[in-house]
Design a protein around this motif. Structure first.
Motif, PDB file in Angstrom:
ATOM      1  N   LYS A 130      24.417 -38.820  35.208  1.00 42.54           N
ATOM      2  CA  LYS A 130      24.442 -37.361  35.084  1.00 42.54           C
ATOM      3  C   LYS A 130      23.704 -36.987  33.808  1.00 42.54           C
ATOM      4  O   LYS A 130      23.988 -37.528  32.743  1.00 42.54           O
ATOM      5  CB  LYS A 130      25.892 -36.857  35.027  1.00 42.54           C
ATOM      6  CG  LYS A 130      25.961 -35.347  34.911  1.00 42.54           C
ATOM      7  CD  LYS A 130      27.377 -34.808  35.020  1.00 42.54           C
ATOM      8  CE  LYS A 130      27.345 -33.289  35.004  1.00 42.54           C
ATOM      9  NZ  LYS A 130      28.649 -32.694  35.210  1.00 42.54           N
ATOM     10  N   ASP A 180      23.009 -36.695  39.088  1.00 40.84           N
ATOM     11  CA  ASP A 180      23.239 -35.259  38.932  1.00 40.84           C
ATOM     12  C   ASP A 180      22.429 -34.734  37.760  1.00 40.84           C
ATOM     13  O   ASP A 180      22.445 -35.319  36.683  1.00 40.84           O
ATOM     14  CB  ASP A 180      24.723 -34.980  38.664  1.00 40.84           C
ATOM     15  CG  ASP A 180      25.607 -35.437  39.812  1.00 40.84           C
ATOM     16  OD1 ASP A 180      25.273 -35.139  40.968  1.00 40.84           O
ATOM     17  OD2 ASP A 180      26.626 -36.100  39.538  1.00 40.84           O
ATOM     18  N   ALA A 202      18.440 -36.400  43.445  1.00 46.28           N
ATOM     19  CA  ALA A 202      19.557 -35.956  42.615  1.00 46.28           C
ATOM     20  C   ALA A 202      19.975 -34.551  43.004  1.00 46.28           C
ATOM     21  O   ALA A 202      19.174 -33.791  43.532  1.00 46.28           O
ATOM     22  CB  ALA A 202      19.140 -35.973  41.141  1.00 46.28           C
ATOM     23  N   THR A 203      21.246 -34.241  42.741  1.00 44.27           N
ATOM     24  CA  THR A 203      21.660 -32.851  42.874  1.00 44.27           C
ATOM     25  C   THR A 203      21.164 -32.160  41.613  1.00 44.27           C
ATOM     26  O   THR A 203      21.157 -32.747  40.536  1.00 44.27           O
ATOM     27  CB  THR A 203      23.194 -32.705  42.948  1.00 44.27           C
ATOM     28  OG1 THR A 203      23.758 -33.201  41.721  1.00 44.27           O
ATOM     29  CG2 THR A 203      23.773 -33.472  44.112  1.00 44.27           C
ATOM     30  N   CYS A 204      20.705 -30.939  41.731  1.00 48.13           N
ATOM     31  CA  CYS A 204      20.131 -30.251  40.575  1.00 48.13           C
ATOM     32  C   CYS A 204      20.670 -28.839  40.463  1.00 48.13           C
ATOM     33  O   CYS A 204      20.641 -28.079  41.427  1.00 48.13           O
ATOM     34  CB  CYS A 204      18.604 -30.224  40.689  1.00 48.13           C
ATOM     35  SG  CYS A 204      17.820 -29.455  39.274  1.00 48.13           S
TER      36      CYS A 204
END
Length: 134
Positions: free
Chosen positions: A78, A96, A112-114
């Protein structure tokens, strides 16, 4: 006079960069007030008021909190960047991402989640300008 020297030494950190060279492996947490360039490997967390540069050979597995970041190597975890995150074409990013502004060069692997979060002041000015237009 002693106090002046102490305060000066802290401001001298600005513009200086810590370097971890290729072939070096660190396991643990790094906290740095100065900028940081990582060409080795870090398994753990990194926190800085400045900028981190993960070089082409660099690899981080863990969490990063910083002001700015340039990533050319590998990152898994993250990452929270308060200002600008630059992802170079050779970078491999997993995990993340929370950032103010994002730049991704073509060719980068970005899985990735952004979430992009701007500073509260700009949110307020955007809200007022939108309300005025309505």
């Amino acid at each position: 006079m002693m106090f002046e020297k102490k305060s000066k030494s802290y401001t001298d950190l600005l513009g200086k960069t810590n370097r971890i060279v290729e072939g070096t492996i660190i396991k643990g947490t790094i906290v740095s007030h100065a900028d940081f360039r990582l060409d080795g490997e870090l398994t753990g967390n990194f926190q800085s008021n400045g900028k981190i540069v993960i070089g082409p050979a660099g690899k981080v597995i863990g969490d990063i909190i910083c002001k700015n970041a340039d990533i050319e190597g590998k990152f898994d975890g993250k990452i929270q960047v308060s200002e600008i995150l630059n992802i170079k074409s050779k970078a491999i990013i997993h995990g993340d991402v929370v950032c103010g502004k994002l730049s991704v060069e073509p060719g980068a692997e970005f899985s990735a989640t952004c979430v992009m979060k701007t500073i509260a002041k700009s949110n307020l000015s955007n809200a007022t300008s939108t309300e005025e237009k309505a």
